[in-house]
Scaffold this motif. Structure first.
Motif, PDB file in Angstrom:
ATOM      1  N   GLU A   1      -6.773  23.747 -39.641  1.00  0.00           N
ATOM      2  CA  GLU A   1      -5.899  24.153 -40.895  1.00  0.00           C
ATOM      3  C   GLU A   1      -6.236  25.423 -41.762  1.00  0.00           C
TER       4      GLU A   1
ATOM      5  N   GLN B   1      -5.595  28.490 -39.671  1.00  0.00           N
ATOM      6  CA  GLN B   1      -4.072  28.597 -39.897  1.00  0.00           C
ATOM      7  C   GLN B   1      -3.640  29.374 -41.051  1.00  0.00           C
ATOM      8  N   THR B   2      -4.353  29.311 -42.098  1.00  0.00           N
ATOM      9  CA  THR B   2      -3.861  30.092 -43.404  1.00  0.00           C
ATOM     10  C   THR B   2      -4.706  31.612 -43.095  1.00  0.00           C
TER      11      THR B   2
ATOM     12  N   LEU C   1      -0.588  24.692 -34.555  1.00  0.00           N
ATOM     13  CA  LEU C   1      -1.757  23.670 -34.356  1.00  0.00           C
ATOM     14  C   LEU C   1      -1.293  22.798 -33.283  1.00  0.00           C
TER      15      LEU C   1
ATOM     16  N   ARG D   1      -1.501  17.061 -43.081  1.00  0.00           N
ATOM     17  CA  ARG D   1      -1.910  18.480 -43.063  1.00  0.00           C
ATOM     18  C   ARG D   1      -1.546  19.219 -44.075  1.00  0.00           C
ATOM     19  N   SER D   2      -0.038  18.761 -44.530  1.00  0.00           N
ATOM     20  CA  SER D   2       0.457  19.526 -45.549  1.00  0.00           C
ATOM     21  C   SER D   2      -0.438  19.566 -46.854  1.00  0.00           C
TER      22      SER D   2
ATOM     23  N   SER E   1      -3.559  18.561 -47.280  1.00  0.00           N
ATOM     24  CA  SER E   1      -4.794  19.187 -47.051  1.00  0.00           C
ATOM     25  C   SER E   1      -4.701  20.876 -47.170  1.00  0.00           C
ATOM     26  N   ARG E   2      -3.722  21.383 -46.544  1.00  0.00           N
ATOM     27  CA  ARG E   2      -3.514  22.832 -46.745  1.00  0.00           C
ATOM     28  C   ARG E   2      -3.276  23.189 -48.277  1.00  0.00           C
TER      29      ARG E   2
END
Length: 809
Positions: free
Chosen positions: A414, A417-418, A425, A454-455, A457-458
């Motif tokens: 994650e 991905q940023t 993913l 995941r959202s 955590s991001r």
């Protein structure tokens, strides 16, 4: 101290930019000490940037002992620093050699350039139940700035220096030689774990813990210092030195010459992960039962061997992992420090299996300094994964090949991905369910599905980064002044000819940039006033003189962001052009209640509200402006705007707030309404209202996010003095409040404020009076003035209970 930095992605040309600057300085007669991670990278830099250049530049690389003369690397470097180059030149050395240098005094005419971030800390863990006195008799604890972690004060410098040099090659002293070298060096500041040091001394503990920080003073001898690295603002060196007051200033001129400022090819990347837990050396060695594989690491390797087949791929693992993990396959092992290597761009597959998590004692030390666990992992473990991936064809902005990356854990996936927006993913169902989710027995599921998790955590990562970036921005006075001076020539200024910084060094009194219309990309002027009240009065004047128009292209607009139009190549109003943001703007497209009713929704906030060109079907169209106490970086803006928008949505059923929550959005300046009865301008600044405190609101956003609250449940505002709410207990918020007190409460001069904040947070987290007093007594013991804090407990409890009656549940 003021240091220049270049922060840009891997492969963007940072080394080339540094080398060009070094070459220019050498040709003007100055000398440059050029520091790089490895001797291999030094050789490549010389070959590609200096040796092949038509204009000769004097240079030398020193990274191995001169056996013929019996001269060590350090002595060779010192000799060259003393003599310099005749007419200017460049001296190349490694990070390791740089950290070992012992030089006192100025180096006139020498500039320091560091390629990639050097090690900013060292940690030593020695199991010495019987022999600890060899070292512990030479040091003693001294009061420090970190609660629970005293300084290591040297008691016997002569003996410690002898141990550090170990001229007689004593095998017992050799075990302590590294830590002794750090303890006797002025370049490192060393801490002890207070309880641990006492425990080892009295025999109740066996392992001695010692931690050291590299000091910014290592840069003092040089005329100028420039550091270039990817993700520099997330590095441990940046975080630790910023904490010590170093002013980091971005080199916009050199940054603008780079190949790119962000990865635009993320759509070509798929990141595969298989593990939800924390991938560590212990975790990857977890034994598997009823499986053909012995450990989790064996399972990952076995699955990868089946998956990759005859593909060509790069792979990275810990130093202790054998080279034959992928024997018989087309895998090439990367060095553990692959920075700057360009020769692997024909590879489209990367496997990252390293576990680079710090031990729990080290993580606790950093957390005591206010550096969170996720910030630590990002700077070390996740950054290593990023550097490995950046060796692939993703390094070339012209490549169209799809890249697949395989790594164990979701958190790293994650974070990556940023760094590569639009990447994908992909979950690999390889690990048994019982091992994949490392959760305590009986704990209820927090998120309904993996996408929600995941959202969540991001967003946590983004909030932590926003808090860190805001603190760094508003505390860096010299950097702000330099940015302002660079911006002044770019606009026809309105108001005074200077942008002011207030006495607290935090609020730049510029309130955005004016544009000819909402489609314009080039700002017309910086809007400057001596106070927010004067700025809002200027807005009122705009509303009296700007003619209405059905064509928005004919109406002037404002952006809350201050842009440097020449900062990001061809773009002039992109996110990368933003220097800072001031204030928050919200557009309400349709709302049935009158604008005065919005005052009740934001009764804790100062704000201005004014009409748009026209209303729709009897519903108001309004623009709201909220001043902020401080400026903020662009990544912080959306979180403040979201919380304001959520308040409106939750309070007014039919409200429609426009989806303009980015700092790059443009907002129409006040104007005359089509129907004169629709003209409206009001500034709510009565008693009890304050400008938005960006840091407080961001911390509230993070607290609520971790506690599972909605974005609108932010800083409470007065509803009724007769309400006496009982808040539901929230153990997460309690732990968070106590952790924040441990990080801030000991600081001199802030005890009263921080103690009251702690009590308020505990009450809001559902703590009753008895537990509140107990927790406050415990917290008082770690304060800078424990007796004063204990004496204030009774009054503090009464105060927070009085405040609690004004809160809305």
């Amino acid at each position: 101290m003021r240091l220049i930095y270049i922060d840009a992605p891997a492969g963007s040309g940072k080394t080339r930019a540094l080398t060009e600057k070094a070459r220019w300085l050498a040709h003007t007669g100055d000398n440059v000490l050029f520091v790089q991670p490895t001797k291999e990278l030094i050789d490549r830099t010389i070959e590609r940037q200096l040796a092949s250049n038509q204009r000769h530049t004097r240079y030398e690389a020193i990274y191995s002992d001169d056996e013929r003369r019996g001269v060590s690397v350090s002595k060779q470097i010192i000799e060259r620093l003393k003599s310099g180059f005749d007419g200017g030149g460049v001296l190349f050395i490694t990070h390791v050699a740089f950290l070992r240098l012992k030089w006192h005094g100025r180096l006139m005419g020498w500039h320091l350039m560091i390629d990639e971030v050097p090690t900013a800390f060292q940690c030593f863990e020695h199991t010495v139940p019987e022999t600890h006195r060899i070292l512990t008799d030479l040091i003693t604890p001294g009061q420090s700035d970190i609660a629970g972690y005293p300084f290591a004060v040297v008691r016997d410098g002569t003996e410690l220096r002898k141990m550090a040099r170990n001229g007689e090659k004593d095998e017992v002293w050799a075990q302590f030689q590294a830590v002794a070298s750090v303890l006797e060096s002025t370049r490192w500041l060393t801490y002890l774990h207070g309880e641990n040091f006492d425990g080892v001394r009295n025999g109740t503990m066996k392992k001695l813990l010692i931690f050291s920080l590299l000091q910014p003073s290592i840069c003092d001898p040089f005329d100028g210092v420039t550091i270039a690295a990817a993700n520099f603002r997330e590095s441990m060196l940046f975080r630790l030195w910023s904490r010590q007051g170093v002013a980091f200033v971005e080199n916009s001129a050199d940054t603008a010459k780079l190949n790119y400022r962000s990865h635009e090819n993320g759509r070509l990347l798929t990141i595969h992960y298989a593990y939800d837990g924390r991938w560590s050396k212990t975790g990857k060695g977890t034994a598997l039962k009823r499986s053909e594989f012995e450990t989790l690491m064996d399972l990952m390797v076995g699955k990868l061997r089946n998956r990759l087949g005859d593909q060509h791929f790069l792979w990275v693992a810990n130093k202790g992992d054998p080279d034959n993990l992928f024997n018989g396959m087309n895998g090439l092992r990367l060095p553990n420090v692959p920075h700057g290597l360009n020769e692997f761009q024909d590879y489209n597959c990367v496997v990252f299996l390293s576990a680079l998590r710090l031990s729990n004692p080290v993580r606790s030390w950093f957390e005591a300094m206010g550096i969170s666990a996720i910030e630590i992992d990002a700077a070390i473990h996740m950054e290593a994964a990023y550097q490995a991936i950046a060796r692939s064809s993703l390094r070339s902005e012209n490549s169209v090949e799809h890249v697949h990356v395989y790594l164990p854990d979701l958190a790293t996936a994650e974070w990556l991905q940023t760094k590569f927006p639009e990447s994908t993913l992909d979950f690999l169902d390889w690990i048994p369910e019982r091992l994949r989710h490392k959760k305590k027995a009986g704990r209820p599921r927090i998120h309904e599905n993996d996408n929600d998790r995941r959202s969540h955590s991001r967003r946590k990562i983004e909030l932590c980064n926003a808090i860190s970036a805001t603190e760094a921005l508003i505390n860096n006075r010299s950097a702000l002044l330099e940015r302002i001076e660079r911006l002044l020539p770019q606009s026809e200024l309105i108001g005074d000819e200077t942008i002011y910084i207030d006495d607290n060094n935090v609020a730049i009194l510029s309130y955005g940039m004016r544009f000819d219309n909402v489609k314009c990309s080039t700002p017309k002027a910086v809007l400057i006033e001596r106070s927010e009240d004067q700025f809002i009065e200027r807005l009122r004047q705009y509303g009296l003189v700007q003619a209405r128009s059905d064509n928005k292209k004919k109406m002037e607009a404002i952006s809350p962001a201050i842009y440097d139009a020449f900062k990001a190549g061809q773009k002039r109003r992109g996110r990368q052009n933003i220097e800072f943001v001031s204030g928050v703007w919200i557009d309400v497209d349709r709302i049935s209640c009158g604008p005065d009713n919005l005052s009740d929704i934001f009764r804790d906030c100062k704000f201005a509200i004014f009409n748009s060109v026209s209303n729709i079907d009897g519903k108001w169209r309004l623009h709201l402006y909220f001043p902020t106490k401080t400026i903020m970086p662009p990544e912080s803006y959306k979180f403040i705007a979201e919380r304001l928008a959520t308040r409106i949505h939750e309070s007014v059923q039919d409200a429609h707030v426009e989806d303009k929550l980015a700092p790059t959005d443009l907002f129409l300046l006040p104007c005359l309404a089509t129907d004169s009865s629709g003209n409206y301008f009001r500034y709510f600044n009565d008693a009890g209202r304050t400008s938005i405190d960006v840091q407080v609101w961001l911390q509230a956003a993070l607290d609520d996010h971790l506690a599972g609250s909605t974005p609108g449940d932010d800083i409470p505002f007065v509803e009724s003095p007769t309400i006496d709410p009982t808040f539901p207990r929230n153990d997460v918020m309690i732990e968070k409040a106590l952790t924040q007190w441990a990080q801030q409460g000991w600081k001199p001069g802030s005890g009263n404020e921080q103690f009251l904040k702690l009590a308020l947070k505990l009450v809001r987290a559902g703590v009753d009076d008895d537990e509140l007093q107990s927790l406050l007594r415990t917290a008082a013991g770690t304060a800078n003035s424990p007796d004063d804090r204990r004496a204030s407990i009774e009054g503090t409890v009464k105060s927070v209970r009085r405040f609690s009656k004004q809160w809305t549940v």
